[in-house]
Design a protein around this motif. Structure first.
Motif, PDB file in Angstrom:
ATOM      1  N   GLU A   1     -32.423  -6.091   1.072  1.00 45.58           N
ATOM      2  CA  GLU A   1     -31.473  -4.976   1.183  1.00 45.58           C
ATOM      3  C   GLU A   1     -30.623  -4.851  -0.077  1.00 45.58           C
ATOM      4  N   GLN A   2     -30.194  -5.985  -0.628  1.00 48.09           N
ATOM      5  CA  GLN A   2     -29.403  -5.949  -1.867  1.00 48.09           C
ATOM      6  C   GLN A   2     -30.249  -5.496  -3.050  1.00 48.09           C
TER       7      GLN A   2
ATOM      8  N   GLU B   1     -32.930  -3.588  -3.143  1.00 45.89           N
ATOM      9  CA  GLU B   1     -33.506  -2.245  -3.146  1.00 45.89           C
ATOM     10  C   GLU B   1     -32.452  -1.140  -3.194  1.00 45.89           C
ATOM     11  N   LYS B   2     -31.184  -1.515  -3.366  1.00 48.03           N
ATOM     12  CA  LYS B   2     -30.147  -0.485  -3.505  1.00 48.03           C
ATOM     13  C   LYS B   2     -30.420   0.364  -4.743  1.00 48.03           C
ATOM     14  N   GLY B   3     -30.423   1.672  -4.557  1.00 50.07           N
ATOM     15  CA  GLY B   3     -30.650   2.571  -5.684  1.00 50.07           C
ATOM     16  C   GLY B   3     -32.108   2.877  -5.956  1.00 50.07           C
TER      17      GLY B   3
END
Length: 264
Positions: free
Chosen positions: A178-179, A181-183
């Motif tokens: 989750e961290q 794949e941000k952006g």
């Protein structure tokens, strides 16, 4: 408008046995702890520890130490409920060996762990548009010691023992992804790199809970199992049976070309 980034894959690394060789540190501390709490009657061999971990549920080395103590006394005819082991005392003794006895200046086995990858390898992944981070059952202090102090990484994405349930529960893997794949404007394949059955089971469980994504388990042989061909081959077969798509002798062999090869 914020520009969306593109990445070919997300690679999440376990730390122990993948980023650092823990055969002379964590595993030595397990052996010391079991020996201490069995009053020097039993010191588990590396093979004993591997056999326990091959069960896939003993990723936490404090719990693994306790379990080996229980099993030793059980073999002597003493049932668990009569032993009254003090788990906190087991943890404290283990930490005194692994970190050392000075909480401010670590002097234990952790100080001498050989590195199994170098920063230039991670830089190569970044240049190839491959995102990377870490999900480990190690404590955050221990993980950051190796990642930031030894490897010089600046605030890498890390989910550690304090942040998620122990493997093979995939919650920590999900949080790491989750961290990372941000952006991103797409949903890339996820590769988890580990050296134990629990690591491969984590990928299997992630796939069960989130079947719409591509989850790939890559096994790495820790140095201590590579001392003989028979041991190496047996350990590799165990990882493949647990779900690894490939087993490598060193994490740096998972280069951009190899990653492209194993992507669907």
């Amino acid at each position: 408008m914020t520009e969306k980034l593109s990445t070919k894959a997300i690679v999440v690394f376990d730390i122990d046995g993948v980023v650092r060789d823990v055969s002379g540190s964590y595993r030595r501390a397990i052996a010391d702890t079991v020996e201490h709490f069995t009053k020097q009657a039993y010191r588990p061999t590396p093979l004993d520890i591997d056999q326990l971990k091959s069960e896939g549920i003993w990723n936490n080395d404090w719990e693994a130490s306790q379990e080996l103590i229980y099993r030793y006394f059980g073999a002597q005819g003493q049932p668990r409920e009569q032993l009254q082991l003090d788990y906190n005392a087991i943890v404290a003794f283990f930490q005194s060996r692994y970190r050392g006895t000075d909480p401010d200046h670590w002097t234990g086995y952790i100080c001498d762990e050989p590195l199994l990858l170098q920063p230039h390898y991670l830089e190569e992944l970044t240049r190839a548009s491959i995102a990377w981070g870490f999900f480990s059952g190690a404590t955050r202090g221990s993980a950051n010691y190796i990642l930031e102090k030894r490897l010089g990484l600046q605030s890498p994405v890390l989910i550690a023992m304090e942040d998620a349930p122990g493997k093979p529960d995939p919650t920590g893997l999900f949080a790491t992804v989750e961290q990372l794949e941000k952006g991103l404007d797409e949903t890339p394949a996820i590769i988890y790199v580990g050296d134990t059955v629990a690591d491969m089971y984590t990928v299997v469980k992630a796939r069960e809970l989130d079947p719409h994504r591509t989850w790939i388990g890559v096994g790495v042989l820790p140095p201590h199992v590579q001392e003989t061909p028979a041991r190496r081959d047996a350990y590799g077969e165990t990882l493949l049976a647990a779900g690894a798509v490939v087993v490598l002798t060193n994490v740096e062999k998972l280069n951009p070309a190899k990653i492209q090869e194993i992507l669907p």
